[in-house]
Write a protein that holds these residues in place. Structure first.
Motif, PDB file in Angstrom:
ATOM      1  N   ALA A 405       0.824  -1.197   0.000  1.00 17.77           N
ATOM      2  CA  ALA A 405       0.000   0.000   0.000  1.00 17.77           C
ATOM      3  C   ALA A 405       0.861   1.251   0.000  1.00 17.77           C
ATOM      4  CB  ALA A 405      -0.928   0.009   1.214  1.00 17.77           C
ATOM      5  N   VAL A 406       2.170   1.064   0.125  1.00 18.53           N
ATOM      6  CA  VAL A 406       3.100   2.187   0.190  1.00 18.53           C
ATOM      7  C   VAL A 406       4.163   2.094  -0.900  1.00 18.53           C
ATOM      8  CG1 VAL A 406       4.680   3.474   1.683  1.00 18.53           C
ATOM      9  CG2 VAL A 406       2.740   2.259   2.692  1.00 18.53           C
ATOM     10  N   PHE A 407       4.600   0.862  -1.182  1.00 14.48           N
ATOM     11  CA  PHE A 407       5.679   0.656  -2.149  1.00 14.48           C
ATOM     12  C   PHE A 407       5.296  -0.448  -3.134  1.00 14.48           C
ATOM     13  CE2 PHE A 407       7.856   1.946   1.847  1.00 14.48           C
ATOM     14  CZ  PHE A 407       8.353   3.164   1.409  1.00 14.48           C
ATOM     15  N   SER A 408       5.964  -0.467  -4.258  1.00 20.69           N
ATOM     16  CA  SER A 408       5.690  -1.469  -5.280  1.00 20.69           C
ATOM     17  C   SER A 408       6.025  -2.864  -4.763  1.00 20.69           C
ATOM     18  CB  SER A 408       6.524  -1.186  -6.531  1.00 20.69           C
ATOM     19  OG  SER A 408       6.191   0.066  -7.085  1.00 20.69           O
ATOM     20  N   PRO A 409       5.198  -3.857  -5.110  1.00 25.16           N
ATOM     21  CA  PRO A 409       5.487  -5.231  -4.680  1.00 25.16           C
ATOM     22  C   PRO A 409       6.875  -5.672  -5.118  1.00 25.16           C
ATOM     23  CG  PRO A 409       3.274  -5.083  -5.574  1.00 25.16           C
ATOM     24  CD  PRO A 409       3.935  -3.762  -5.854  1.00 25.16           C
ATOM     25  N   GLY A 410       7.572  -6.354  -4.212  1.00 21.11           N
ATOM     26  CA  GLY A 410       8.886  -6.873  -4.529  1.00 21.11           C
ATOM     27  C   GLY A 410      10.004  -5.865  -4.453  1.00 21.11           C
ATOM     28  N   SER A 411       9.696  -4.604  -4.210  1.00 22.82           N
ATOM     29  CA  SER A 411      10.747  -3.587  -4.153  1.00 22.82           C
ATOM     30  C   SER A 411      11.536  -3.719  -2.856  1.00 22.82           C
ATOM     31  CB  SER A 411      10.141  -2.184  -4.246  1.00 22.82           C
ATOM     32  OG  SER A 411       9.345  -1.906  -3.106  1.00 22.82           O
ATOM     33  N   ALA A 412      12.739  -3.191  -2.867  1.00 16.48           N
ATOM     34  CA  ALA A 412      13.557  -3.201  -1.652  1.00 16.48           C
ATOM     35  C   ALA A 412      12.862  -2.449  -0.529  1.00 16.48           C
ATOM     36  CB  ALA A 412      14.927  -2.583  -1.954  1.00 16.48           C
ATOM     37  N   GLU A 413      12.147  -1.378  -0.894  1.00 19.47           N
ATOM     38  CA  GLU A 413      11.450  -0.591   0.125  1.00 19.47           C
ATOM     39  C   GLU A 413      10.315  -1.395   0.764  1.00 19.47           C
ATOM     40  OE1 GLU A 413      13.138   2.215  -2.952  1.00 19.47           O
ATOM     41  OE2 GLU A 413      12.014   0.336  -2.968  1.00 19.47           O
ATOM     42  N   ALA A 414       9.572  -2.142  -0.051  1.00 17.99           N
ATOM     43  CA  ALA A 414       8.489  -2.956   0.495  1.00 17.99           C
ATOM     44  C   ALA A 414       9.040  -4.054   1.397  1.00 17.99           C
ATOM     45  CB  ALA A 414       7.660  -3.566  -0.647  1.00 17.99           C
ATOM     46  N   THR A 415      10.126  -4.679   0.980  1.00 25.10           N
ATOM     47  CA  THR A 415      10.739  -5.726   1.799  1.00 25.10           C
ATOM     48  C   THR A 415      11.227  -5.161   3.125  1.00 25.10           C
ATOM     49  OG1 THR A 415      11.403  -6.948  -0.186  1.00 25.10           O
ATOM     50  CG2 THR A 415      12.570  -7.453   1.861  1.00 25.10           C
ATOM     51  N   ALA A 416      11.862  -3.995   3.074  1.00 24.57           N
ATOM     52  CA  ALA A 416      12.375  -3.370   4.303  1.00 24.57           C
ATOM     53  C   ALA A 416      11.239  -3.003   5.244  1.00 24.57           C
ATOM     54  CB  ALA A 416      13.204  -2.138   3.948  1.00 24.57           C
TER      55      ALA A 416
END
Length: 926
Positions: A405-416
């Motif tokens: 809901a904040v970052f693209s799926p699979g992105s480093a930001e979403a993972t973090a």
């Protein structure tokens, strides 16, 4: 040094609680430095091999190694001084022992030296005696802390750095295969420190051995002994006068106990008692600690039967160590199954609760597992889905957003963000294992009631109890109530402005069919009445002019039943519904109800389905129900109700699995459906004008996921994002916020939107207050009110509209010719230019020439040069007429005409001039 008591190999012993009478300290080397305390290189049968060190319990052994050094002269090329093995050690247990268990044949059976070193660690295969003189070379960078050697008597054999146990060193005519320091840690640098171990494995469980006088038992990881079994209290016997191990030595510094499977004796204070029926069948003991911050000083004692204890009791417990969890998981709860218990004292003061602050890593939580802790921070209530059934809530540093809901799926930001969310949250349990317990316990420690409730986003401070790990979850088992503050109070219906409102509402499996294989929702008539009452209360409070419904039974009658119930509640025929009959292939579907007094359906409904576009899979997505409505002024909106494929069940049959990027199952299926929907709506399926659509419903996608990107690329505006911002939400899953429920405005409708909001009547409420009576005790069933709260699990989304009425006003149009007349009438060709002024209050206007006509003289001729200029002849009596039309975007038209005449005489010219002057300056020619 003091010789420690001797106990069986199955008992690990060390002092537990400082100051308790009868307790002794762990055995250590005489000077406090680590020593090689026992080793085994050669035994009967397959060699049982190990090296045991003895050190102070908290000694850091990470920089310590034992080197096995070759000393045999046999072979064509002697290998004196070669490092055959480099052995490392874990931290010592509470008794000071660190055991390295080796594979058979790791240590040679001939002449070897064992060097305990610190400093530079040589690699296996390196040579520490390059000139083979029996002396360790200088400059190698390591120091020998302790050493022992075995010399089998081979001619020319060499040993290094310490006492050598050779043939007949103790009167027996062969070299030892194993030896122990007797007593533990004895270190006088003489062979008398060492007693050979029984070659036939006496002391090793399952081996009778042939222990005789002058031999020691094999006791890896336990106190060295001259008897087999070692003399001491029976395994599993508790006693306040008996020596114990520290709880830290049982817990260890890792995820799993280093002594799992062994029987231990501990003693500590009861800091949490959960023996009662419905609890955990045990209690938590905590001792004074072992000085190692990496090892927990608390442990769970499983004692479903037997001695009853109370908080504050000092209890001595013996029993086997095991791990409780998911079976071999990386993290499990270390416990002792009480074989024997003795209460040593009661009423002892509890240790101070250890502050546990978030974020906390798994290692930080492991270090206080089963200890008395407190959460001193003001933590936000995150998750409460299992509160009614299991009594658990999750709290964290702040409300947490779903990563996609904040970052693209699979992105480093979403993972973090996913990792940060885990570190910043913890569970508060209720100390009970029974399901649907009565009463439910509020975080403040009191019984949960409709008056003493809580909502997501509220604050909990100073939650105090025991930290444990059950069902793959770190949780506080409270021993007292926490401080609670309500900061997310219920609100009135959001004010979204406008003179018309449209709302989506997920009715959470509203089924009038209560039995059968496809029945969902209410289980019986009583539950159905409760469910319906809550849904109706919410719909009535929202008071929308159009509702798009999701998850209603696809039987053609549930919609009529709900509409009737709503009208009965409102005491009139306020709402009607779009009659579609069963649509789609699922047992649930989408539906529309509306207020006939406010809006009128225009034309027939249309369905987005697979027959419109092959990318829309009917067996996975519910039909996109589409209907245009007009208000009293004729303004139109096309409402499109959707329910795309869920993330929860798989789409493996169409090659669309969960890829692990955070978007869940069926992401491609939803993405293709969104693209198909956008393209279909561009074709104006209801025939009322493309661009006026309002897409609502459950798209089962968070706003940074691909399906939503497809709709935004199609020109739609995400109204929750526009009016509520990045942290908008309508749904809570696993304690994380986001919205799956949408209002997306088409480009021609976006300007008519006055506001949009989710009304948080469901996502923030515990499910304990919903209609469902499954499993609940009667007192929990009574936690019900026929109000909007927890009428579903999704929040309704409400949109305000001021629809632009249809354009019925024609544009303004004036046409002015220049020159206004022609003189003299000499028959020559002249040019006439037309000025055309057109305007419309709603935007663009198109203008076209309808006609350019000549009259009054058969020689009069008009010829068009451009859109606004013409060639004419100045012949007597000629008249030229020019007519234009203006059309606005709605198709309204206006026409205007101007004429140019040829004046034959000056008198006529004067009259014409007077007319012009009269128009501008008044009558001056009369």
């Amino acid at each position: 040094m003091r010789r420690p008591p001797v106990f069986p190999a199955s008992i690990l012993t060390v002092a537990l609680v400082a100051g308790l009478s009868g307790m002794t300290s762990p055995a250590v080397a005489a000077d406090g430095a680590p020593v090689i305390n026992e080793f085994s290189a050669s035994t009967t049968g397959t060699d049982v091999e190990y090296v045991e060190l003895l050190a102070a319990p908290a000694t850091d052994l990470s920089g310590v190694r034992v080197l096995e050094i070759e000393g045999d002269a046999g072979g064509s090329v002697p290998a004196f001084g070669v490092v055959d093995e480099v052995i490392s050690f874990a931290a010592p247990d509470a008794s000071g022992r660190s055991l390295a268990t080796l594979a058979a044949n790791a240590l040679e059976n001939g002449t070897i030296s064992l060097l305990l070193i610190t400093g530079t660690i040589p690699a296996a295969g390196s040579d520490i005696d390059a000139n083979d003189d029996g002396v360790i070379d200088d400059g190698l960078g390591f120091s020998v802390v302790d050493a022992v050697a075995v010399n089998d008597g081979g001619a020319g054999d060499l040993t290094y750095g310490g006492v050598a146990l050779g043939v007949s060193y103790d009167g027996l005519p062969f070299a030892p295969g194993a030896a122990s320091r007797i007593p533990d840690g004895t270190d006088t640098d003489l062979v008398g420190d060492w007693v050979r171990n029984d070659f036939d494995l006496a002391g090793i469980p399952g081996n009778a051995g042939t222990l005789v006088a002058g031999e020691a038992a094999n006791t890896p990881g336990a106190a060295n002994s001259l008897t087999a079994p070692p003399v001491g209290p029976p395994a599993g016997e508790a006693g306040c006068e008996l020596e114990v191990v520290t709880i830290g030595s049982v817990q260890g510094s890792g995820a799993l106990s280093p002594v799992a499977g062994s029987t231990v004796r501990i003693e500590g204070t009861v800091v949490g008692d959960f023996q009662a029926a419905g609890g955990f069948g045990g209690y938590y003991l905590q001792d004074a600690g072992d000085g190692d911050s990496a090892t927990s000083d608390g442990i769970f004692v499983s004692a479903p039967t037997g001695t009853d204890v109370a908080v504050g009791a000092i209890v001595n417990v013996a029993g086997p160590v095991s791990e409780s969890g998911s079976g071999g998981a990386a993290v499990e709860l270390t416990r002792i199954d009480a074989a024997d218990v003795e209460v040593c004292a009661t009423g002892a003061a509890l240790p101070d609760a250890v502050p546990l602050t978030l974020p906390a890593s798994t290692e930080q939580r492991e270090a206080v597992e089963s200890m008395y802790v407190t959460l001193p921070q003001s933590l936000t209530v995150l998750e409460y889905f299992e509160y009614g059934r299991y009594g658990t809530i999750d709290v964290g540093l702040d409300r947490q957003m779903t990563p996609t809901a904040v970052f693209s799926p699979g992105s480093a930001e979403a993972t973090a963000l996913a990792q940060r969310n885990l570190a910043e949250r913890i569970t508060i349990d209720d100390g009970r294992s029974a399901q649907n317990p009565d009463p439910a316990i509020h975080p403040n420690g009191e019984a949960f009631t409709l008056e003493n409730t809580f909502r997501g986003g509220d604050l909990v401070t100073n939650a105090t109890g025991v930290l444990d790990y059950r069902s793959d979850t770190w949780a506080i088992q409270p021993t007292e109530g926490a401080d609670y503050a309500s900061v997310n109070a219920r609100t009135a219906t959001p004010d979204v402005g406008g003179d018309l409102t449209v709302s989506s509402f997920n009715v959470l499996n509203y089924f009038t069919t209560l039995t059968g294989p496809d029945a969902r929702g209410a289980n019986d008539e009583a539950e159905f009445e409760r469910q319906q009452a809550k849904i109706v209360a919410a719909l009535a409070e929202i008071d929308a002019d159009v509702f798009g419904l999701i998850e209603i039974e696809n039987n053609g009658t549930a919609l009529a039943a709900l509409t009737t119930a709503l009208n009965d509640h409102l005491h009139g025929d306020v709402y009607d519904y779009i009659e579609t009959g069963p649509i789609g292939t699922d047992v649930i579907t989408t539906a529309l109800i509306y207020k006939p007094a406010s809006v009128t359906p225009v034309g027939n409904f249309a369905l987005m389905a697979q027959d419109k576009d092959a990318r829309w899979l009917d067996d996975y997505n519910r039909p996109g129900l589409t209907q245009t409505f007009a208000d009293a002024d004729g303004g139109k909106v096309t409402v499109v109700v959707n329910h795309l494929k869920s993330k929860g069940s798989d789409c493996n049959a169409v090659g669309d699995p969960d890829t692990g990027d955070g978007a869940g199952n069926c992401n491609i299926t939803r993405t293709q459906a969104a693209a198909a929907l956008s393209d279909w709506l561009a074709t104006d399926p209801t025939g009322q004008g493309a661009g006026h659509e309002l897409i609502i419903g459950d798209l089962n996608s968070y706003d940074k996921e691909a399906p939503i990107a497809e709709l935004l690329a199609g020109g739609f505006t995400d109204l929750l994002a526009q009016y509520q911002g990045e942290n908008a939400y309508s749904y809570v899953f696993d304690g994380q916020l986001g919205y799956l429920d949408y209002a997306l405005a088409g480009p021609a409708l976006a300007g008519d939107v006055t506001g949009a909001a989710a009304w948080h009547i469901n996502a923030d409420e515990p499910s304990l207050i919903d209609y469902d009576m499954s499993f609940k005790a009667p007192a929990q069933d009574a936690l019900f009110a026929p109000d909007p709260y927890r009428s579903s699990d999704h929040d309704p989304v409400i949109v305000g509209l001021d629809l632009t009425p249809p354009d019925t006003i024609p544009p303004t149009l004036t046409v002015t010719a220049d020159p206004a007349f022609l003189f003299p009438p000499n028959g020559k060709t002249r040019t006439v230019t037309l000025t055309v002024d057109a305007a419309d209050e709603r935007g663009e206007v198109t203008v076209r020439l309808l006609s350019a006509a000549a009259s009054g003289n058969k020689k009069a001729i008009v010829r068009q040069l451009t859109d606004r200029s013409f060639s004419v002849k100045a012949v007597v009596g000629a008249k030229y007429t020019f007519t234009y039309e203006a059309k606005d975007a709605a198709g309204n038209t206006a026409t205007a005409t101007d004429t140019v005449s040829v004046e034959p005489t000056p008198r006529r010219l004067l009259a014409y001039i007077c007319q012009i002057v009269e128009r501008t300056a008044g009558s001056i020619c009369r």
